[in-house]
Scaffold this motif. Structure first.
Motif, PDB file in Angstrom:
ATOM      1  N   ASN A  42       1.169  -3.160   6.032  1.00 11.20           N
ATOM      2  CA  ASN A  42       0.765  -2.769   7.385  1.00 11.20           C
ATOM      3  C   ASN A  42       1.873  -3.048   8.404  1.00 11.20           C
ATOM      4  O   ASN A  42       1.655  -3.020   9.602  1.00 11.20           O
ATOM      5  CB  ASN A  42      -0.516  -3.499   7.795  1.00 11.20           C
ATOM      6  CG  ASN A  42      -1.735  -2.878   7.156  1.00 11.20           C
ATOM      7  OD1 ASN A  42      -1.786  -1.679   6.920  1.00 11.20           O
ATOM      8  ND2 ASN A  42      -2.730  -3.692   6.865  1.00 11.20           N
ATOM      9  N   ARG A  43       3.048  -3.369   7.895  1.00  9.18           N
ATOM     10  CA  ARG A  43       4.268  -3.540   8.694  1.00  9.18           C
ATOM     11  C   ARG A  43       4.238  -4.758   9.623  1.00  9.18           C
ATOM     12  O   ARG A  43       4.743  -4.709  10.739  1.00  9.18           O
ATOM     13  CB  ARG A  43       4.580  -2.247   9.447  1.00  9.18           C
ATOM     14  CG  ARG A  43       4.877  -1.096   8.502  1.00  9.18           C
ATOM     15  CD  ARG A  43       4.974   0.235   9.186  1.00  9.18           C
ATOM     16  NE  ARG A  43       3.759   0.670   9.816  1.00  9.18           N
ATOM     17  CZ  ARG A  43       2.848   1.462   9.265  1.00  9.18           C
ATOM     18  NH1 ARG A  43       3.026   1.905   8.055  1.00  9.18           N
ATOM     19  NH2 ARG A  43       1.775   1.818   9.920  1.00  9.18           N
ATOM     20  N   THR A  44       3.662  -5.849   9.140  1.00 11.31           N
ATOM     21  CA  THR A  44       3.699  -7.121   9.849  1.00 11.31           C
ATOM     22  C   THR A  44       4.714  -8.017   9.145  1.00 11.31           C
ATOM     23  O   THR A  44       4.607  -8.245   7.940  1.00 11.31           O
ATOM     24  CB  THR A  44       2.313  -7.805   9.824  1.00 11.31           C
ATOM     25  OG1 THR A  44       1.364  -6.945  10.459  1.00 11.31           O
ATOM     26  CG2 THR A  44       2.345  -9.152  10.519  1.00 11.31           C
ATOM     27  N   ILE A  45       5.696  -8.510   9.893  1.00  5.95           N
ATOM     28  CA  ILE A  45       6.723  -9.360   9.305  1.00  5.95           C
ATOM     29  C   ILE A  45       6.099 -10.698   8.922  1.00  5.95           C
ATOM     30  O   ILE A  45       5.433 -11.343   9.733  1.00  5.95           O
ATOM     31  CB  ILE A  45       7.902  -9.563  10.285  1.00  5.95           C
ATOM     32  CG1 ILE A  45       8.571  -8.216  10.577  1.00  5.95           C
ATOM     33  CG2 ILE A  45       8.913 -10.565   9.720  1.00  5.95           C
ATOM     34  CD1 ILE A  45       9.598  -8.263  11.683  1.00  5.95           C
ATOM     35  N   ALA A  76       7.409   0.014   3.532  1.00  2.54           N
ATOM     36  CA  ALA A  76       6.032  -0.357   3.847  1.00  2.54           C
ATOM     37  C   ALA A  76       5.251   0.853   4.357  1.00  2.54           C
ATOM     38  O   ALA A  76       4.078   1.035   4.018  1.00  2.54           O
ATOM     39  CB  ALA A  76       6.008  -1.480   4.878  1.00  2.54           C
ATOM     40  N   THR A  77       5.889   1.681   5.151  1.00  2.72           N
ATOM     41  CA  THR A  77       5.239   2.882   5.676  1.00  2.72           C
ATOM     42  C   THR A  77       4.850   3.825   4.544  1.00  2.72           C
ATOM     43  O   THR A  77       3.751   4.395   4.548  1.00  2.72           O
ATOM     44  CB  THR A  77       6.163   3.591   6.690  1.00  2.72           C
ATOM     45  OG1 THR A  77       6.409   2.691   7.779  1.00  2.72           O
ATOM     46  CG2 THR A  77       5.550   4.869   7.209  1.00  2.72           C
ATOM     47  N   ILE A  78       5.724   3.987   3.569  1.00  3.39           N
ATOM     48  CA  ILE A  78       5.428   4.866   2.427  1.00  3.39           C
ATOM     49  C   ILE A  78       4.222   4.335   1.662  1.00  3.39           C
ATOM     50  O   ILE A  78       3.299   5.093   1.329  1.00  3.39           O
ATOM     51  CB  ILE A  78       6.663   5.012   1.516  1.00  3.39           C
ATOM     52  CG1 ILE A  78       7.739   5.827   2.225  1.00  3.39           C
ATOM     53  CG2 ILE A  78       6.287   5.649   0.175  1.00  3.39           C
ATOM     54  CD1 ILE A  78       9.102   5.799   1.556  1.00  3.39           C
ATOM     55  N   VAL A  79       4.197   3.033   1.391  1.00  2.00           N
ATOM     56  CA  VAL A  79       3.059   2.433   0.683  1.00  2.00           C
ATOM     57  C   VAL A  79       1.785   2.616   1.498  1.00  2.00           C
ATOM     58  O   VAL A  79       0.746   3.052   0.982  1.00  2.00           O
ATOM     59  CB  VAL A  79       3.305   0.931   0.398  1.00  2.00           C
ATOM     60  CG1 VAL A  79       2.052   0.253  -0.118  1.00  2.00           C
ATOM     61  CG2 VAL A  79       4.451   0.759  -0.595  1.00  2.00           C
ATOM     62  N   ASN A  80       1.855   2.313   2.788  1.00  2.00           N
ATOM     63  CA  ASN A  80       0.697   2.413   3.673  1.00  2.00           C
ATOM     64  C   ASN A  80       0.149   3.835   3.699  1.00  2.00           C
ATOM     65  O   ASN A  80      -1.049   4.061   3.491  1.00  2.00           O
ATOM     66  CB  ASN A  80       1.105   1.955   5.074  1.00  2.00           C
ATOM     67  CG  ASN A  80      -0.034   1.928   6.053  1.00  2.00           C
ATOM     68  OD1 ASN A  80      -0.513   2.983   6.469  1.00  2.00           O
ATOM     69  ND2 ASN A  80      -0.461   0.750   6.436  1.00  2.00           N
ATOM     70  N   GLU A  81       1.005   4.789   3.967  1.00  2.00           N
ATOM     71  CA  GLU A  81       0.560   6.183   4.078  1.00  2.00           C
ATOM     72  C   GLU A  81       0.032   6.723   2.754  1.00  2.00           C
ATOM     73  O   GLU A  81      -0.949   7.466   2.737  1.00  2.00           O
ATOM     74  CB  GLU A  81       1.694   7.058   4.613  1.00  2.00           C
ATOM     75  CG  GLU A  81       2.005   6.776   6.069  1.00  2.00           C
ATOM     76  CD  GLU A  81       3.200   7.545   6.599  1.00  2.00           C
ATOM     77  OE1 GLU A  81       3.893   8.239   5.812  1.00  2.00           O
ATOM     78  OE2 GLU A  81       3.454   7.443   7.814  1.00  2.00           O
ATOM     79  N   THR A  82       0.662   6.360   1.655  1.00  2.00           N
ATOM     80  CA  THR A  82       0.218   6.813   0.339  1.00  2.00           C
ATOM     81  C   THR A  82      -1.178   6.282   0.024  1.00  2.00           C
ATOM     82  O   THR A  82      -2.058   7.023  -0.427  1.00  2.00           O
ATOM     83  CB  THR A  82       1.216   6.378  -0.755  1.00  2.00           C
ATOM     84  OG1 THR A  82       2.493   6.936  -0.443  1.00  2.00           O
ATOM     85  CG2 THR A  82       0.779   6.838  -2.131  1.00  2.00           C
ATOM     86  N   GLU A  83      -1.382   4.990   0.260  1.00  2.00           N
ATOM     87  CA  GLU A  83      -2.682   4.369  -0.021  1.00  2.00           C
ATOM     88  C   GLU A  83      -3.787   4.960   0.857  1.00  2.00           C
ATOM     89  O   GLU A  83      -4.866   5.289   0.374  1.00  2.00           O
ATOM     90  CB  GLU A  83      -2.599   2.855   0.195  1.00  2.00           C
ATOM     91  CG  GLU A  83      -1.731   2.141  -0.808  1.00  2.00           C
ATOM     92  CD  GLU A  83      -2.363   2.051  -2.185  1.00  2.00           C
ATOM     93  OE1 GLU A  83      -3.594   1.884  -2.273  1.00  2.00           O
ATOM     94  OE2 GLU A  83      -1.616   2.144  -3.173  1.00  2.00           O
TER      95      GLU A  83
END
Length: 102
Positions: A42-45, A76-83
Motif C-alpha cells: 500500500n506504499r507505506t514506508i 509496490a504499485t504493481i502488486v497493489n494494482e494487480t491484487e
C-alpha cells in the motif's frame, strides 16, 4: 445472488485485500547494497537502512533515496494494482459488451 449483494461482497473483498496489502512487504536495495528500503504494497514506508558511507555525502544519499524509493514504489504499485484488479474482476457481473475489457 442479486447484483447488489454481489457488489457489496466485492466491496468487502476489496477492503479486505487493502488491509492484507498492509502486511505485504516490498524490499528494494540499491545496486551496490548501500541503501535498502522496505514498504508495504500500500506504499507505506516501513524502514530505510543506510550504509555509513552514504552519510558522508548528502547529495549522494539524496540520489540513492530518490532512485531506490521510486523503484520500490513502482514495484509496490504493481502488486497493489494487480491484487485489487483481480478481486474487482472476480466480483464484476457479466455484462454483455464489457468482456472486451478483460
Amino acid at each position: 445472488m442479486g447484483m447488489m449483494n454481489k457488489l457489496k461482497e466485492t466491496q468487502l473483498k476489496v477492503e479486505a485485500t487493502k488491509q492484507r496489502l498492509n502486511s505485504v512487504l516490498i524490499d528494494e536495495t540499491s545496486s551496490d547494497q548501500k541503501l535498502k528500503v522496505t514498504l508495504t504494497a500500500n506504499r507505506t514506508i516501513k524502514s530505510i537502512t543506510i550504509h555509513n558511507q552514504l552519510l558522508q555525502d548528502k547529495d549522494m544519499l539524496e540520489d540513492y533515496l530518490i532512485l531506490t524509493l521510486n523503484k520500490a514504489i513502482e514495484r509496490a504499485t504493481i502488486v497493489n494494482e494487480t491484487e485489487l484488479a483481480a478481486v474487482a474482476k472476480e466480483g464484476m457481473p457479466n455484462i454483455p459488451g464489457l468482456d472486451m475489457f478483460k
